[in-house]
Design a protein around this motif. Structure first.
Motif, PDB file in Angstrom:
ATOM      1  N   SER A   8       0.808  -1.220   0.000  1.00 33.61           N
ATOM      2  CA  SER A   8       0.000   0.000   0.000  1.00 33.61           C
ATOM      3  C   SER A   8       0.846   1.277   0.000  1.00 33.61           C
ATOM      4  O   SER A   8       0.405   2.318  -0.487  1.00 33.61           O
ATOM      5  CB  SER A   8      -0.944   0.007   1.196  1.00 33.61           C
ATOM      6  OG  SER A   8      -0.216  -0.007   2.404  1.00 33.61           O
ATOM      7  N   THR A  39       0.823   3.472  -7.220  1.00 27.56           N
ATOM      8  CA  THR A  39      -0.287   3.030  -6.381  1.00 27.56           C
ATOM      9  C   THR A  39      -0.112   1.582  -5.937  1.00 27.56           C
ATOM     10  O   THR A  39       0.539   0.791  -6.613  1.00 27.56           O
ATOM     11  CB  THR A  39      -1.630   3.244  -7.123  1.00 27.56           C
ATOM     12  OG1 THR A  39      -2.700   3.135  -6.182  1.00 27.56           O
ATOM     13  CG2 THR A  39      -1.840   2.236  -8.234  1.00 27.56           C
ATOM     14  N   GLY A  40      -0.684   1.270  -4.781  1.00 28.53           N
ATOM     15  CA  GLY A  40      -0.573  -0.075  -4.226  1.00 28.53           C
ATOM     16  C   GLY A  40      -1.704  -0.961  -4.698  1.00 28.53           C
ATOM     17  O   GLY A  40      -2.837  -0.503  -4.867  1.00 28.53           O
ATOM     18  N   VAL A  41      -1.389  -2.230  -4.939  1.00 27.54           N
ATOM     19  CA  VAL A  41      -2.409  -3.203  -5.342  1.00 27.54           C
ATOM     20  C   VAL A  41      -2.212  -4.485  -4.554  1.00 27.54           C
ATOM     21  O   VAL A  41      -1.162  -4.714  -3.961  1.00 27.54           O
ATOM     22  CB  VAL A  41      -2.330  -3.528  -6.863  1.00 27.54           C
ATOM     23  CG1 VAL A  41      -2.637  -2.307  -7.703  1.00 27.54           C
ATOM     24  CG2 VAL A  41      -0.976  -4.124  -7.241  1.00 27.54           C
ATOM     25  N   ASN A  85     -10.134   8.985  -0.082  1.00 30.65           N
ATOM     26  CA  ASN A  85     -10.410   7.647  -0.620  1.00 30.65           C
ATOM     27  C   ASN A  85     -10.744   7.728  -2.116  1.00 30.65           C
ATOM     28  O   ASN A  85     -11.579   8.528  -2.528  1.00 30.65           O
ATOM     29  CB  ASN A  85     -11.571   7.010   0.145  1.00 30.65           C
ATOM     30  CG  ASN A  85     -11.616   5.496  -0.011  1.00 30.65           C
ATOM     31  OD1 ASN A  85     -10.680   4.891  -0.556  1.00 30.65           O
ATOM     32  ND2 ASN A  85     -12.687   4.890   0.444  1.00 30.65           N
ATOM     33  N   TYR A  86     -10.082   6.897  -2.900  1.00 33.07           N
ATOM     34  CA  TYR A  86     -10.248   6.842  -4.368  1.00 33.07           C
ATOM     35  C   TYR A  86      -9.699   8.079  -5.091  1.00 33.07           C
ATOM     36  O   TYR A  86      -9.804   8.187  -6.301  1.00 33.07           O
ATOM     37  CB  TYR A  86     -11.717   6.643  -4.774  1.00 33.07           C
ATOM     38  CG  TYR A  86     -12.228   5.277  -4.409  1.00 33.07           C
ATOM     39  CD1 TYR A  86     -11.978   4.192  -5.245  1.00 33.07           C
ATOM     40  CD2 TYR A  86     -12.915   5.063  -3.225  1.00 33.07           C
ATOM     41  CE1 TYR A  86     -12.414   2.930  -4.904  1.00 33.07           C
ATOM     42  CE2 TYR A  86     -13.354   3.798  -2.875  1.00 33.07           C
ATOM     43  CZ  TYR A  86     -13.104   2.742  -3.724  1.00 33.07           C
ATOM     44  OH  TYR A  86     -13.535   1.494  -3.384  1.00 33.07           O
ATOM     45  N   ILE A 146      -1.703   7.370   1.614  1.00 30.84           N
ATOM     46  CA  ILE A 146      -2.588   6.194   1.733  1.00 30.84           C
ATOM     47  C   ILE A 146      -3.340   6.205   3.064  1.00 30.84           C
ATOM     48  O   ILE A 146      -4.432   5.666   3.159  1.00 30.84           O
ATOM     49  CB  ILE A 146      -1.798   4.871   1.557  1.00 30.84           C
ATOM     50  CG1 ILE A 146      -2.685   3.612   1.721  1.00 30.84           C
ATOM     51  CG2 ILE A 146      -0.667   4.735   2.572  1.00 30.84           C
ATOM     52  CD1 ILE A 146      -3.660   3.357   0.663  1.00 30.84           C
ATOM     53  N   LYS A 184      -5.313   7.109  -3.581  1.00 32.28           N
ATOM     54  CA  LYS A 184      -4.822   6.180  -4.596  1.00 32.28           C
ATOM     55  C   LYS A 184      -3.384   6.527  -4.941  1.00 32.28           C
ATOM     56  O   LYS A 184      -2.597   5.662  -5.323  1.00 32.28           O
ATOM     57  CB  LYS A 184      -5.700   6.364  -5.832  1.00 32.28           C
ATOM     58  CG  LYS A 184      -5.502   5.358  -6.910  1.00 32.28           C
ATOM     59  CD  LYS A 184      -6.596   5.586  -7.938  1.00 32.28           C
ATOM     60  CE  LYS A 184      -6.824   4.392  -8.802  1.00 32.28           C
ATOM     61  NZ  LYS A 184      -8.162   4.418  -9.404  1.00 32.28           N
TER      62      LYS A 184
END
Lengths: 418, 164
Positions: free
Chosen positions: A122, A135-137, A190-191, A217, A222
């Motif tokens: 993240s 960005t983290g996935v 968020n987003y 984060i 994002k």
């Protein structure tokens, strides 16, 4: 378009994109580490592609449990090492070769302005410090990236933070970002993407900008990003051999919202457990005795952070009954800290210095907490049980505040200590 | 796609560290992770969830780390669906990618622990069978439904690449 939209437009081959649009973007770099790697590999096998899309664009760093503290962790690291070899992945930072992934990625030149980078962690958002969209996935998303080199992304709205004024002495990048998270809340972005600008951000070096983007984060963002300037270009040129084509916001760029912050009025900030957005100036925290201090992590384990801690600890002693754990963010940071005599200061002060890695931040090893213990940490999360027992407590602060608190044995304003 | 289960209620900002604490991330077997689901906040959850449950929570569910083990642990502890007022973005993607149904809705004051709920992911209709209340939630986006229907992202990508 703003910098975020321009990067995503470039990566997806579109002339123009706007917030809300879903794009299929080509990834410039993909990063994973020892803890997320094994699950990425399992999902990659499930997809069934034989070879990764580009072994030159994948970076693997061991940092979360190094050297491994259990047989299980050692086995998982072996699994990732074998995958690296099998796939011919070019950039692999094994134990003793790198350090914390988000420190290594910047200092080893794996991040260029204008790039799209995804990481199976993240805190990948850190790379916005150099003007990249990062960005983290999760593991399965990352496996799909390894297989195809692309990812679907929703173009985020961008919040702009105009941070003006000059920071007071012993107030740092960490205090700015804690203040901002306290202001907008743990899902305030968020987003969305967070763009940091203004004089106080321009004044910061890359280390400070990394601290700020790293914690975006914690507001749910994002991505966090700083427009590349001369400092960015100098830093990148010293580390990257290839041509660099930075991307910056257009003059008429639009933002979902603009926030103004006066950095000159900030005092050191503390995030009170158990949430990152429960932020107060140190003067309002009251008497909080601590059992442990921790300086390090992808948020604050860089050279500027160790220098700030050493300035406070020089010639002082950590209070009896308190332990201070210090972990340089990378081999490079560690080596430079040795050359500058910072490690000497730490050891003489009675701190324990461990080799580069994530340390106790994720509650796995090297400083986990017992029931009812209190830690002040330079890390990024203070959730219940984050650093060990669900009954322990973690306060978040700058490395200087952690150092000052370790000397006094209670949460202390670093401006009060010599 | 209709899902039914008894409700377990949690609050706001349920982070991934309480869903599955970091020290368990070395566990690779989903069934092992499931034994520790929600341990940071409610160690009795795996027991409560044995017969299959629907989690109803507040804002920002799944905030924190990118660990996919969080939705994996919940799914394999027999969580049939998570309904929250909002989700942190990485958790949202991860849940869809591994096939844990999730849906955004505000159910404060409309459900109690133990109520029987029925959820239709495509239409977004949530029915509280205990209280006799119907709620229209925002249905999942088509891409998400497509991924869940395919059986998760790995299968979706296999299909896209012509491997199935």
């Amino acid at each position: 378009m703003n910098i975020v939209e321009k990067i995503l437009a470039r990566a997806s081959g579109e002339r123009e994109v706007s917030p809300g649009q879903i794009v299929d973007a080509k990834v410039d770099k993909a990063m994973m580490h020892d803890l997320t790697g094994p699950r990425v590999i399992d999902s990659f096998r499930e997809i069934g592609v034989k070879r990764v899309w580009d072994p030159e664009r994948i970076i693997v760093v061991f940092d979360h449990d190094v050297p491994p503290s259990t047989i299980k962790a050692a086995e998982l690291q072996k699994k990732v090492r074998n995958f690296v070899k099998e796939q011919g992945i070019r950039y692999f930072y094994d134990i003793g070769r790198g350090g914390i992934c988000h420190v290594v990625m910047l200092e080893k030149g794996h991040v260029k302005p204008g790039e799209l980078i995804v990481g199976a962690d993240s805190h990948t958002v850190t790379y916005g410090a150099l003007g990249a969209f990062a960005t983290g996935v999760g593991a399965t998303d990352m496996a799909a990236v390894l297989a195809t080199g692309s990812i679907w992304l929703r173009v985020p709205e961008t919040l702009k933070f105009e941070v003006d004024g000059k920071l007071q002495k012993r107030v740092y990048a960490k205090d700015i970002i804690l203040h901002i998270i306290g202001m907008i809340g743990s899902e305030g972005a968020n987003y969305k993407a967070m763009l940091f600008s203004g004089r106080a951000i321009r004044d910061l070096g890359i280390d400070g900008r990394a601290t700020i983007c790293n914690m975006s984060i914690e507001a749910g963002a994002k991505a966090g990003i700083v427009e590349p300037d001369e400092k960015t270009m100098k830093y990148v040129r010293e580390r990257v051999g290839e041509p660099i084509s930075p991307i910056r916001s257009d003059k008429d760029a639009e933002f979902a919202k603009v926030y103004e912050v006066d950095a000159s009025r900030l005092e050191p900030q503390i995030a009170i457990p158990p949430s990152v957005d429960n932020v107060k100036p140190v003067s309002e925290v009251g008497d909080v005795e601590i059992n442990q201090g921790f300086i390090g992590t992808c948020t604050n384990g860089r050279l500027d952070d160790l220098r700030a801690a050493a300035e406070i600890l020089r010639g002082k002693r950590v209070k009896d009954g308190v332990r201070l754990v210090i972990i340089p963010g990378s081999q490079e940071v560690y080596h430079q800290a040795l050359k500058e005599g910072l490690i000497d200061v730490f050891v003489k002060a009675g701190a324990i210095v461990c080799g580069p890695g994530c340390g106790p931040c994720i509650g796995i090893s090297r400083g986990v907490l017992a029931d009812d213990e209190v830690c002040i940490s330079s890390a990024n999360r203070n959730f219940v049980g984050r650093m060990g027992s669900p009954r322990s407590k973690v306060y978040l602060a700058s490395p200087a505040t952690v150092a000052a608190s370790a000397i006094r044995g209670k949460i202390t304003d670093p401006r009060e200590v010599g | 796609m209709k899902i039914e289960g008894r409700v377990v209620v949690y609050g706001d900002n349920i982070d991934t560290d309480v869903i599955i604490p970091g020290r368990y991330l070395v566990l690779q077997e989903p069934s092992e992770l499931a034994k520790h689901a929600m341990e940071g906040i409610d160690p009795s959850f795996p027991e409560k969830a044995r017969e299959g449950v629907i989690i109803v929570a507040g804002r920002n569910f799944g905030c924190g780390s990118s660990r996919e083990e969080a939705p994996v642990a919940l799914k394999h502890a027999n969580t049939r669906c998570v309904i929250a007022e909002s989700f942190a973005r990485i958790f949202y993607r991860n849940a869809i990618n591994i096939g844990l149904p999730i849906i955004e809705a505000s159910l404060r004051d409309k459900v109690s622990e133990g109520d029987l709920l029925s959820v239709d992911l495509v239409s977004g209709i949530i029915e509280n069978k205990t209280k006799g209340v119907r709620i229209q939630a925002k249905p999942l986006p088509p891409l998400a439904i497509e991924i869940i229907n395919a059986g998760g992202l790995t299968k979706y990508v296999r299909r896209k690449l012509g491997l199935e």
